[in-house]
Design an enzyme around this catalytic site. Sequence first.
Site, PDB file in Angstrom:
ATOM      1  N   ASP A  16      37.828  51.203   8.967  1.00  0.00           N
ATOM      2  CA  ASP A  16      39.045  50.552   9.291  1.00  0.00           C
ATOM      3  C   ASP A  16      39.378  49.234   8.958  1.00  0.00           C
ATOM      4  O   ASP A  16      39.350  47.990   9.845  1.00  0.00           O
ATOM      5  CB  ASP A  16      39.496  50.668  10.736  1.00  0.00           C
ATOM      6  CG  ASP A  16      38.545  49.955  11.786  1.00  0.00           C
ATOM      7  OD1 ASP A  16      37.166  50.063  11.305  1.00  0.00           O
ATOM      8  OD2 ASP A  16      38.898  49.479  12.792  1.00  0.00           O
ATOM      9  N   HIS A 212      28.675  43.635  14.404  1.00  0.00           N
ATOM     10  CA  HIS A 212      29.002  44.900  14.854  1.00  0.00           C
ATOM     11  C   HIS A 212      28.618  45.971  13.841  1.00  0.00           C
ATOM     12  O   HIS A 212      27.788  46.806  13.891  1.00  0.00           O
ATOM     13  CB  HIS A 212      30.253  45.100  15.505  1.00  0.00           C
ATOM     14  CG  HIS A 212      30.543  44.240  16.711  1.00  0.00           C
ATOM     15  ND1 HIS A 212      29.744  44.186  17.971  1.00  0.00           N
ATOM     16  CD2 HIS A 212      31.553  43.434  16.881  1.00  0.00           C
ATOM     17  CE1 HIS A 212      30.550  43.417  18.849  1.00  0.00           C
ATOM     18  NE2 HIS A 212      31.497  42.871  18.233  1.00  0.00           N
TER      19      HIS A 212
END
Length: 287
Positions: A16, A212
């Site tokens: 995303d 992340h």
Amino acid sequence: MASAAGEPKKIIIDTDPGIDDAMAIFLALRSPEVEVIGLTTIYGNVYTTLATRNALHLLEVADRTDIPVAEGSHVTITKGTKLRVADFVHGADGLGNQNFPPPEGKPIDMSATDFLVEQANLYPGKVTVVALGPLTNIALAIQQDPSFVKNIGQIVLLGGAFAVNGNVNPAAEANIFGDPDAADIVFTSGADVLAVGINVTHQVVLTGVYLHDPTAMLAAINPSLITYVEGAVRVQTNGITRGLTLLYNKQKRFAEITEWSNQPSVKVAVTVDAPAVLKLVMKRLME
């Protein structure tokens, strides 16, 4: 799952994009250990349509338009349309409001779910999915094809907050919170799952920025960078703790039959070699 000696591991990145997704995608493209065979898109940092546009743009920047992009679900697995989109972090365009021109490429004429199922069937046991957003596409593939869980080599996912507070609210991490029902389907599917949660990625910091997605990508590329424990994971799908990920280490046996009984084990990352991850990220992205 190990690939044949010298043969790069085939990976599909479910993504995303997202600034940290962009870093993870470029990192994968610069890693000789893996062959990126496709990108599938999902809402999260941005809505799915924009995620697809950004994925195509990033592949053009990297001069890798040979890699197919398959557009994923626009709604959650329960057909929820009120999506949590983190444009307040990544900018309205998902890539820091750089206002890039539209990409020339188009997504392939196949949904992300169909593409995932097709590739798992084509290369049984050889494909790793690196899931960097909510897990809707992966859960749909599991529902669509009962053999997907044994055909897919491994699912390495960025998600969960194991024994730490979440980053959306005290209970939940963003990707799991984005579609908790889908996450629960993935965790209980019996597939080879490795969850890299924010309890681990918060240890990898680049001058104030948590890495992340690159950390999850490197866990797929080089598993020796992390350690993990195994057990059953369930996701809370409603109420104040919606999106909570809870690991049951299976050391205590409970007398009652419950929703925890007879669930397959998954791997949950618990430590990371942060200096090694930072060094690899810098080396591969700066070359």
